[in-house]
Design a protein around this motif. Structure first.
Motif, PDB file in Angstrom:
ATOM      1  N   SER A   1      12.149   0.457   5.542  1.00 34.96           N
ATOM      2  CA  SER A   1      11.675   1.278   6.663  1.00 34.96           C
ATOM      3  C   SER A   1      10.618   2.288   6.212  1.00 34.96           C
ATOM      4  O   SER A   1      10.253   3.180   6.971  1.00 34.96           O
ATOM      5  CB  SER A   1      12.842   2.007   7.321  1.00 34.96           C
ATOM      6  N   GLN A   2      10.141   2.132   4.955  1.00 32.68           N
ATOM      7  CA  GLN A   2       9.113   3.006   4.373  1.00 32.68           C
ATOM      8  C   GLN A   2       9.620   4.442   4.196  1.00 32.68           C
ATOM      9  O   GLN A   2       8.859   5.391   4.305  1.00 32.68           O
ATOM     10  CB  GLN A   2       7.815   3.010   5.197  1.00 32.68           C
ATOM     11  N   THR A   3      10.891   4.585   3.885  1.00 30.78           N
ATOM     12  CA  THR A   3      11.466   5.887   3.553  1.00 30.78           C
ATOM     13  C   THR A   3      11.680   5.918   2.051  1.00 30.78           C
ATOM     14  O   THR A   3      12.150   4.939   1.469  1.00 30.78           O
ATOM     15  CB  THR A   3      12.810   6.103   4.282  1.00 30.78           C
TER      16      THR A   3
ATOM     17  N   VAL B   1      12.384  -1.312  -2.765  1.00 36.06           N
ATOM     18  CA  VAL B   1      11.797  -1.272  -4.101  1.00 36.06           C
ATOM     19  C   VAL B   1      12.395  -0.091  -4.863  1.00 36.06           C
ATOM     20  O   VAL B   1      12.392   1.037  -4.372  1.00 36.06           O
ATOM     21  CB  VAL B   1      10.266  -1.107  -4.010  1.00 36.06           C
ATOM     22  N   ALA B   2      12.913  -0.343  -6.053  1.00 36.18           N
ATOM     23  CA  ALA B   2      13.398   0.711  -6.931  1.00 36.18           C
ATOM     24  C   ALA B   2      12.234   1.182  -7.799  1.00 36.18           C
ATOM     25  O   ALA B   2      11.394   0.380  -8.203  1.00 36.18           O
ATOM     26  CB  ALA B   2      14.529   0.197  -7.811  1.00 36.18           C
TER      27      ALA B   2
ATOM     28  N   SER C   1       7.529  16.771   3.768  1.00 31.15           N
ATOM     29  CA  SER C   1       6.397  17.569   3.290  1.00 31.15           C
ATOM     30  C   SER C   1       5.868  17.089   1.946  1.00 31.15           C
ATOM     31  O   SER C   1       4.702  17.320   1.607  1.00 31.15           O
ATOM     32  CB  SER C   1       6.796  19.045   3.198  1.00 31.15           C
ATOM     33  N   ALA C   2       6.700  16.392   1.171  1.00 32.93           N
ATOM     34  CA  ALA C   2       6.288  15.909  -0.151  1.00 32.93           C
ATOM     35  C   ALA C   2       5.516  14.599  -0.083  1.00 32.93           C
ATOM     36  O   ALA C   2       4.888  14.204  -1.066  1.00 32.93           O
ATOM     37  CB  ALA C   2       7.512  15.734  -1.045  1.00 32.93           C
ATOM     38  N   MET C   3       5.523  13.940   1.060  1.00 24.19           N
ATOM     39  CA  MET C   3       4.850  12.646   1.170  1.00 24.19           C
ATOM     40  C   MET C   3       3.331  12.747   1.035  1.00 24.19           C
ATOM     41  O   MET C   3       2.675  11.777   0.685  1.00 24.19           O
ATOM     42  CB  MET C   3       5.210  11.956   2.482  1.00 24.19           C
ATOM     43  N   ASP C   4       2.771  13.912   1.296  1.00 23.84           N
ATOM     44  CA  ASP C   4       1.326  14.106   1.163  1.00 23.84           C
ATOM     45  C   ASP C   4       0.990  15.197   0.153  1.00 23.84           C
ATOM     46  O   ASP C   4      -0.132  15.704   0.147  1.00 23.84           O
ATOM     47  CB  ASP C   4       0.713  14.447   2.531  1.00 23.84           C
TER      48      ASP C   4
ATOM     49  N   GLU D   1       0.838  -1.213   0.000  1.00 23.76           N
ATOM     50  CA  GLU D   1       0.000   0.000   0.000  1.00 23.76           C
ATOM     51  C   GLU D   1       0.862   1.248   0.000  1.00 23.76           C
ATOM     52  O   GLU D   1       0.513   2.252  -0.643  1.00 23.76           O
ATOM     53  CB  GLU D   1      -0.952   0.002   1.199  1.00 23.76           C
ATOM     54  N   PHE D   2       1.994   1.207   0.701  1.00 24.85           N
ATOM     55  CA  PHE D   2       2.907   2.345   0.710  1.00 24.85           C
ATOM     56  C   PHE D   2       3.517   2.532  -0.679  1.00 24.85           C
ATOM     57  O   PHE D   2       3.648   3.657  -1.159  1.00 24.85           O
ATOM     58  CB  PHE D   2       3.996   2.156   1.771  1.00 24.85           C
TER      59      PHE D   2
END
Length: 130
Positions: free
Chosen positions: A46-48, A30-31, A89-92, A6-7
């Motif tokens: 780590s979901q970064t 994941v690339a 800040s770009a994640m959303d 989902e991420f």
């Protein structure tokens, strides 16, 4: 630890404006590729989200508070400044995320071209030996 599917979908949605994207395995993450073979982002376990960077783009990432991809080896911790974190800040904010993705495409294209050239040299050497 695997990357949450989902991420991955959320990240791909952020970068939709780049056109067709594909993913592949990279380390334990994941690339993310655009333009067939230009790896412009990596999603760590780590979901970064890390973006491709080079000497020209690094100052912009650092000014935004981005951190380099870091991993630990038996010889100690290593930082990879060619992969800088996507500013939080770009994640959303798909518009901001797309701006960072476009910035990362220059280094990604250069790395892809270098990889293609190396493959061609290896193929030519192999053909010459045959």
């Amino acid at each position: 630890m695997a990357v949450d599917p989902e991420f991955v979908e959320h990240v791909l949605d952020l970068f939709l404006g780049l056109g067709p994207l594909r993913t592949g395995r990279m380390f334990s993450g994941v690339a993310v590729y655009a333009e067939e073979d230009a790896m412009f982002a990596m999603i760590s376990s780590s979901q970064t989200v890390y973006m491709k960077s080079d000497a020209a783009t690094l100052p912009a990432f650092e000014a935004a508070g981005a951190e380099p991809f870091t991993y630990t080896r038996s010889s100690g911790e290593r930082q990879v400044t060619s992969l800088m974190s996507l500013p939080e800040s770009a994640m959303d904010d798909a518009s901001e995320a797309l701006d960072w993705a476009r910035l990362s495409m220059g280094p990604a294209r250069a790395a892809a071209a270098k990889k293609r050239a190396e493959k061609a040299r290896k193929a030519a050497r192999k053909a010459a030996k045959a």
